[in-house]
Design a protein around this motif. Structure first.
Motif, PDB file in Angstrom:
ATOM      1  N   LYS A  45     -19.712  25.537  -7.703  1.00  0.00           N
ATOM      2  CA  LYS A  45     -21.061  25.351  -7.173  1.00  0.00           C
ATOM      3  C   LYS A  45     -21.815  26.678  -7.137  1.00  0.00           C
ATOM      4  CE  LYS A  45     -20.751  21.332  -4.060  1.00  0.00           C
ATOM      5  NZ  LYS A  45     -20.921  20.878  -2.654  1.00  0.00           N
ATOM      6  N   VAL A  46     -23.134  26.566  -7.261  1.00  0.00           N
ATOM      7  CA  VAL A  46     -24.033  27.653  -6.880  1.00  0.00           C
ATOM      8  C   VAL A  46     -24.281  27.481  -5.390  1.00  0.00           C
ATOM      9  CG1 VAL A  46     -26.288  28.707  -7.218  1.00  0.00           C
ATOM     10  CG2 VAL A  46     -25.074  27.706  -9.169  1.00  0.00           C
ATOM     11  N   GLY A  50     -28.405  26.249  -2.055  1.00  0.00           N
ATOM     12  CA  GLY A  50     -28.788  24.870  -2.332  1.00  0.00           C
ATOM     13  C   GLY A  50     -27.618  23.950  -2.612  1.00  0.00           C
ATOM     14  N   GLY A  51     -26.388  24.481  -2.631  1.00  0.00           N
ATOM     15  CA  GLY A  51     -25.229  23.645  -2.897  1.00  0.00           C
ATOM     16  C   GLY A  51     -25.295  22.948  -4.242  1.00  0.00           C
ATOM     17  N   VAL A  52     -25.743  23.652  -5.274  1.00  0.00           N
ATOM     18  CA  VAL A  52     -25.924  23.054  -6.599  1.00  0.00           C
ATOM     19  C   VAL A  52     -24.555  22.897  -7.280  1.00  0.00           C
ATOM     20  CG1 VAL A  52     -26.998  23.313  -8.866  1.00  0.00           C
ATOM     21  CG2 VAL A  52     -28.217  24.075  -6.804  1.00  0.00           C
ATOM     22  N   LEU A  53     -24.161  21.673  -7.543  1.00  0.00           N
ATOM     23  CA  LEU A  53     -22.889  21.404  -8.207  1.00  0.00           C
ATOM     24  C   LEU A  53     -23.013  21.664  -9.703  1.00  0.00           C
ATOM     25  CD1 LEU A  53     -19.965  20.300  -7.972  1.00  0.00           C
ATOM     26  CD2 LEU A  53     -20.925  18.024  -8.444  1.00  0.00           C
ATOM     27  N   GLY A  83     -34.272  33.946  -7.906  1.00  0.00           N
ATOM     28  CA  GLY A  83     -35.075  32.724  -7.883  1.00  0.00           C
ATOM     29  C   GLY A  83     -34.473  31.670  -8.790  1.00  0.00           C
ATOM     30  N   LYS A  84     -35.208  31.316  -9.850  1.00  0.00           N
ATOM     31  CA  LYS A  84     -34.713  30.327 -10.803  1.00  0.00           C
ATOM     32  C   LYS A  84     -34.405  30.941 -12.163  1.00  0.00           C
ATOM     33  CE  LYS A  84     -36.977  26.331  -8.679  1.00  0.00           C
ATOM     34  NZ  LYS A  84     -37.837  25.145  -8.895  1.00  0.00           N
ATOM     35  N   THR A 121     -28.815  25.702 -15.287  1.00  0.00           N
ATOM     36  CA  THR A 121     -29.832  26.730 -15.477  1.00  0.00           C
ATOM     37  C   THR A 121     -30.877  26.609 -14.366  1.00  0.00           C
ATOM     38  OG1 THR A 121     -31.124  25.274 -16.927  1.00  0.00           O
ATOM     39  CG2 THR A 121     -29.498  26.713 -17.976  1.00  0.00           C
ATOM     40  N   GLY A 122     -31.745  27.616 -14.271  1.00  0.00           N
ATOM     41  CA  GLY A 122     -32.790  27.578 -13.267  1.00  0.00           C
ATOM     42  C   GLY A 122     -32.267  27.693 -11.851  1.00  0.00           C
ATOM     43  N   VAL A 123     -31.189  28.494 -11.656  1.00  0.00           N
ATOM     44  CA  VAL A 123     -30.575  28.636 -10.345  1.00  0.00           C
ATOM     45  C   VAL A 123     -30.604  30.104  -9.910  1.00  0.00           C
ATOM     46  CG1 VAL A 123     -29.109  26.608 -10.509  1.00  0.00           C
ATOM     47  CG2 VAL A 123     -28.290  28.791 -11.432  1.00  0.00           C
ATOM     48  N   ASP A 124     -30.445  30.320  -8.608  1.00  0.00           N
ATOM     49  CA  ASP A 124     -30.482  31.654  -8.034  1.00  0.00           C
ATOM     50  C   ASP A 124     -29.075  32.246  -8.027  1.00  0.00           C
ATOM     51  OD1 ASP A 124     -30.982  33.974  -6.645  1.00  0.00           O
ATOM     52  OD2 ASP A 124     -31.997  33.012  -4.952  1.00  0.00           O
ATOM     53  N   THR A 125     -28.859  33.318  -8.782  1.00  0.00           N
ATOM     54  CA  THR A 125     -27.540  33.957  -8.875  1.00  0.00           C
ATOM     55  C   THR A 125     -27.594  35.428  -8.473  1.00  0.00           C
ATOM     56  OG1 THR A 125     -27.922  34.369 -11.237  1.00  0.00           O
ATOM     57  CG2 THR A 125     -26.701  32.363 -10.646  1.00  0.00           C
TER      58      THR A 125
END
Length: 262
Positions: free
Chosen positions: A164-165, A168-171, A196-197, A218-222
Motif C-alpha cells: 500500500k501507499v 490515503g491507504g491506496v492499495l 502530491g500526485k 500512479t498519481g500517488v504521494d511518495t
C-alpha cells in the motif's frame, strides 16, 4: 544506360532519418537502470545497511542478535517476548543501502529507484488483524509515518500479503499469503519519488518463475521531506486479535538496488 541512384539515396535517408526525428538538444538514449547496491551477506554482513534496529529497547538480550547473517541470506528473528521502545509493538529492522563505511544511497525527490530481492516467509510468520510490515519506505527520523508498506494482513479472515501507499491507504496489490510461505519468493519494488500526485509505485511478486502480482499505482504521494529510505525486517503490532503471533523469522537474500538514469 543511366546509373541507378535510387538505392544510394534511400540508404542516405535511412542513415539520417533517426537524427531528423530526434528534437535538437534532446538525448537519444533511453533511460537505463544502473545497479547501485548489491551487498554480499558473507562479505559485507550488516554493514550493507545504513542502520540496524535490533531490539532497540533491549527487551530480550538473551534472544539476540535478532538480525544476523545466515549463509547467503539475512535473517530476522522475532520472539513473542520481544518489545520495541513502544511496548505495544515489536520491531527488528534494517534501513537503507550502505555502499561504504562512510557513504550510503540517498533516494531523492524526482528520482526513480528499484529494489529486487528474494524473501522466505515461513508459515510461523502469519498475517495479523493489525499491522505486520515486512518492508517499508520512510523519511529518515523518529516519528515519521511510512510512505509505502508491504504487509501481512488478515482480510475477511484470510491471510494475505499486500502493498500500500500509506497516504490515503491506496492499495497497490494484494494476494493470498499461504501459497507463498515456506519457499523463496522474488520481489521487485519500484518507486518514483514524487510529491502530491507526482509519484508512482510498482510491486511484483514471483514464485517458481510465475508472476503472482504485477501491480502499479500512479498519481500517488511518495514523498514527505528530505529523502526516502527503504526498510526491511519484521515490525508488528501486539494488538492482533486472531491469535497469529508466534516465534518466527524472515529471510532475505540477493538484495539489489537500481537507479533509473538518463
Amino acid at each position: 544506360m543511366r546509373p541507378r541512384v535510387l538505392p544510394t539515396v534511400l540508404t542516405a535517408l535511412a542513415l539520417t532519418l533517426p537524427a531528423l526525428l530526434v528534437p535538437a538538444g534532446s538525448a537519444s538514449a533511453a533511460p537505463t537502470w544502473t545497479l547501485r547496491w548489491s551487498p554480499s551477506p558473507a562479505a559485507d554482513g550488516l554493514r550493507a545497511f545504513e542502520t540496524v534496529e535490533d531490539d532497540r529497547a533491549d527487551s530480550h538480550p538473551a534472544g539476540g542478535p535478532h538480525i544476523k547473517v545466515a549463509g547467503d541470506a539475512y535473517r530476522f528473528d522475532m520472539h513473542k517476548v520481544d518489545r520495541d521502545s513502544y511496548d505495544d509493538r515489536q520491531r527488528h529492522e534494517v534501513t537503507g543501502n550502505r555502499t561504504s563505511s562512510s557513504d550510503f544511497l540517498e533516494w531523492k525527490l524526482g528520482q526513480t529507484w528499484r529494489v529486487t530481492y528474494s524473501m522466505y516467509i515461513p508459515s510461523s510468520l502469519m498475517a495479523t488483524t493489525t499491522f505486520t510490515h515486512i518492508m517499508q519506505t520512510k523519511q529518515p527520523g523518529n516519528g515519521t509515518s511510512p510512505i509505502t508498506v508491504t504487509s501481512l494482513r488478515r482480510v475477511d479472515g484470510k491471510q494475505t500479503i499486500e502493498h500500500k501507499v500509506f497516504d490515503g491507504g491506496v492499495l497497490v496489490g494484494r494476494t493470498d499469503l499461504e501459497p507463498l510461505q515456506n519457499k523463496w519468493v522474488d520481489v521487485e519494488y519500484e518507486i518514483r519519488i514524487g510529491d502530491g500526485k507526482a509519484g508512482s509505485v510498482r510491486w511484483v511478486l514471483k514464485s517458481g518463475g510465475k508472476t503472482v502480482v504485477d501491480a502499479t499505482k500512479t498519481g500517488v504521494d511518495t514523498f514527505l521531506a528530505d529523502r526516502v529510505r527503504p526498510k526491511w525486517g519484521i515490525y508488528r503490532s501486539l494488538d492482533d486479535s486472531s491469535g497469529s503471533l508466534r516465534d518466527t523469522y524472515l529471510l532475505l537474500k540477493n538484495m539489489k538496488a537500481y537507479q533509473l538514469k538518463s
